[in-house]
Design a protein around this motif. Structure first.
Motif, mmCIF file in Angstrom:
data_model
loop_
_atom_site.group_PDB
_atom_site.id
_atom_site.type_symbol
_atom_site.label_atom_id
_atom_site.label_comp_id
_atom_site.label_asym_id
_atom_site.label_seq_id
_atom_site.Cartn_x
_atom_site.Cartn_y
_atom_site.Cartn_z
ATOM 1 N N VAL A 8 -33.545 -11.513 7.454
ATOM 2 C CA VAL A 8 -32.590 -11.222 8.539
ATOM 3 C C VAL A 8 -31.243 -11.881 8.245
ATOM 4 C CG1 VAL A 8 -32.068 -11.615 10.974
ATOM 5 C CG2 VAL A 8 -34.363 -10.885 10.293
ATOM 6 N N GLN A 26 -39.253 -13.708 6.958
ATOM 7 C CA GLN A 26 -38.499 -12.773 7.790
ATOM 8 C C GLN A 26 -37.148 -13.357 8.203
ATOM 9 O OE1 GLN A 26 -39.389 -9.679 8.186
ATOM 10 N NE2 GLN A 26 -41.266 -10.076 7.018
ATOM 11 N N LYS A 27 -37.112 -14.666 8.421
ATOM 12 C CA LYS A 27 -35.873 -15.333 8.816
ATOM 13 C C LYS A 27 -34.819 -15.184 7.725
ATOM 14 C CE LYS A 27 -33.953 -19.964 9.416
ATOM 15 N NZ LYS A 27 -34.266 -21.421 9.452
#
Length: 209
Positions: A31, A27-28
């Motif tokens: 993003v 997810q990092k």
């Protein structure tokens, strides 16, 4: 170039991370990629030039990763990023000073030359990406110095990390990541073959007594 290849490559990277990355930082990275895409229209005035935001973000990520390596790997990464910067600067020199000698698209030349130099001299997949980005950041910086030193007319309107550079970087990153996926797939097949899961299955023969 208007950033088409940059956006195309970045969205493909986002899709690849979403479906193929199983790490805890998935997810990092998604993003981060979306942040890079969304800030592509931001231009920051700096002294006599302007800076486009995505390349600054790329630079922060790349240099932060390389700074965490040990001294031996930092030195080797610096050599390879300098090689990438030299390839980038050579092609851009012809764009600004000798365009008549460009028989191949600069996008294709930079993408494939940097891909070749990275996969030949660096085996670690994460370091390949960091070195590639670092090389582009350095190469663009050297180009700014060269244009300023030669008093080139383009210097007054030059944007550091403009779409032409982002297109080259995006395509180069996409090719490197594709090569990484191919290596991972080959390694997966090799392990399966060694374990006998893909090898020929021999049924036990009948024994006549």
């Amino acid at each position: 170039m208007d950033g088409f290849w940059f956006f195309w490559a970045m969205w493909l990277v986002v899709i690849a991370i979403q479906f193929f990355d199983e790490s805890s930082r998935k997810q990092k990275w998604i993003v981060t990629c979306l942040l890079i895409i969304s800030t592509s229209s931001i231009v920051i005035p700096f002294l006599t030039i302007s800076l486009r935001m995505p390349l600054i973000i790329f630079a922060i990520i790349s240099f932060t990763y390389i700074a965490r390596l040990d001294m031996k790997n930092i030195f080797y990464a610096y050599i390879l990023s300098t090689l990438t910067a030299a390839v980038f600067l050579m092609v851009n020199y012809f764009i600004f000073f000798e365009p008549v000698w460009l028989y191949v698209s600069p996008l294709i030349m930079v993408s494939f030359l940097t891909l070749f130099s990275n996969i030949v001299f660096m085996k670690n997949q994460k370091k390949r990406v960091a070195i590639l980005v670092s090389g582009f950041v350095q190469g663009e910086g050297l180009l700014v110095v060269l244009l300023w030193h030669q008093s080139h007319p383009s210097f007054s309107t030059f944007i550091y990390g403009d779409y032409i550079v982002l297109d080259m970087l995006g395509m180069s990153l996409f090719l490197v990541l594709c090569w990484n996926l191919i290596e991972n797939f080959v390694e997966f097949i090799k392990k399966k073959w060694i374990n006998g899961k893909l090898g020929p299955q021999h049924s036990p023969g009948k024994v006549n007594v």
